[in-house]
Design an enzyme around this catalytic site. Structure first.
Site, mmCIF file in Angstrom:
data_model
loop_
_atom_site.group_PDB
_atom_site.id
_atom_site.type_symbol
_atom_site.label_atom_id
_atom_site.label_comp_id
_atom_site.label_asym_id
_atom_site.label_seq_id
_atom_site.Cartn_x
_atom_site.Cartn_y
_atom_site.Cartn_z
ATOM 1 N N PRO A 10 0.797 -1.233 0.000
ATOM 2 C CA PRO A 10 0.000 0.000 0.000
ATOM 3 C C PRO A 10 0.830 1.285 0.000
ATOM 4 C CG PRO A 10 -0.116 -1.108 2.135
ATOM 5 C CD PRO A 10 0.550 -2.053 1.183
ATOM 6 N N ASN A 11 0.325 2.241 -0.733
ATOM 7 C CA ASN A 11 0.902 3.590 -0.858
ATOM 8 C C ASN A 11 2.183 3.648 -1.685
ATOM 9 O OD1 ASN A 11 -1.076 5.023 0.774
ATOM 10 N ND2 ASN A 11 -0.236 3.861 2.489
ATOM 11 N N ARG A 18 5.340 10.772 -2.443
ATOM 12 C CA ARG A 18 5.131 10.433 -1.034
ATOM 13 C C ARG A 18 6.434 10.551 -0.246
ATOM 14 N NH1 ARG A 18 4.744 4.333 1.253
ATOM 15 N NH2 ARG A 18 4.213 4.920 3.386
ATOM 16 N N TYR A 23 11.539 8.173 1.048
ATOM 17 C CA TYR A 23 11.424 7.074 0.076
ATOM 18 C C TYR A 23 12.090 7.357 -1.270
ATOM 19 C CZ TYR A 23 8.053 5.399 3.510
ATOM 20 O OH TYR A 23 7.466 4.972 4.671
ATOM 21 N N ASN A 74 7.671 -5.878 -1.040
ATOM 22 C CA ASN A 74 7.700 -4.779 -0.084
ATOM 23 C C ASN A 74 6.269 -4.658 0.437
ATOM 24 O OD1 ASN A 74 7.747 -2.462 1.399
ATOM 25 N ND2 ASN A 74 8.839 -1.235 -0.124
ATOM 26 N N ALA A 77 3.215 -0.798 4.762
ATOM 27 C CA ALA A 77 2.694 -0.732 6.141
ATOM 28 C C ALA A 77 2.233 -2.105 6.648
ATOM 29 C CB ALA A 77 1.542 0.267 6.197
ATOM 30 N N GLU A 98 12.357 -9.790 1.194
ATOM 31 C CA GLU A 98 11.598 -8.649 1.723
ATOM 32 C C GLU A 98 12.427 -7.389 1.465
ATOM 33 O OE1 GLU A 98 11.125 -8.971 5.965
ATOM 34 O OE2 GLU A 98 10.217 -6.972 6.140
ATOM 35 N N HIS A 100 12.612 -3.081 1.729
ATOM 36 C CA HIS A 100 12.113 -1.777 2.189
ATOM 37 C C HIS A 100 13.038 -0.704 1.659
ATOM 38 C CE1 HIS A 100 9.281 -3.712 4.798
ATOM 39 N NE2 HIS A 100 10.255 -4.518 5.191
ATOM 40 N N ARG A 107 13.819 4.107 12.135
ATOM 41 C CA ARG A 107 12.621 4.938 12.142
ATOM 42 C C ARG A 107 11.814 4.739 13.425
ATOM 43 N NH1 ARG A 107 9.649 4.496 6.650
ATOM 44 N NH2 ARG A 107 8.669 6.364 7.527
#
Ligand code: DQA
Length: 143
Positions: A10-11, A18, A23, A74, A77, A98, A100, A107
């Site tokens: 998502p996003n 964003r 990012y 990825n 969230a 995975e 990111h 973070r």
């Protein structure tokens, strides 16, 4: 040709717009173009998928059980919340990487926990969009 499923959660369709300071400035289309170019050089086929919906991601992973030789994901969230995506990944008997873009460990504390890491073959985080290309090279070696 081996088939590799790439899932963007998502996003991630909003990349570029964003939080670019977190990012990066590359949009998802640009990331996918670079992945496609690298896949051609590595002689693998890509299935590129983005969804903002948990159930659609679960469906896609379930389909990968019979269709894909590796998965790069990825979960965005959902990394920190989705038992459903974790359980779907457990169905796979192929390499899972995975990815990111940001270093989730640098973070907010709620991002430090990934429900996917101990299910994945490996994790790449904090290297921006380049992390996807490294993941692709890794799976091309692993399969
Ligand atoms: C992310 C990190 C997640 O915590 C966040 O929710 C995202 C993107 C990353 O690529 O850095 O959407 O997965």
């Amino acid at each position: 040709m081996p088939k590799i499923l790439v899932i963007h959660g998502p996003n991630l369709n909003m990349l570029g717009k964003r939080e670019p300071e977190v990012y990066g400035s590359e949009g998802l289309e640009e990331i996918n173009t670079h992945l496609t170019e690298r896949a051609q050089a590595l002689n693998v086929d890509l299935d590129l998928f983005q969804s903002n919906h948990e159930g659609q991601i679960v469906d896609k992973i379930q389909a990968a059980v019979s269709q894909s030789n590796a998965v790069i994901i990825n979960p965005a969230a959902f990394t920190h919340t989705s038992v459903a995506i974790r359980d779907a990944l457990l169905l796979l008997e192929v390499p899972i990487i995975e990815v990111h873009l940001s270093n989730i460990f640098k973070r907010e504390p709620f991002r430090h926990k990934s429900l996917m890491t101990d299910v994945a073959t490996g994790q790449i985080c904090g290297l921006g969009a380049h992390g996807y290309l490294l993941a692709l090279e890794a799976v091309a070696k692993l399969i």
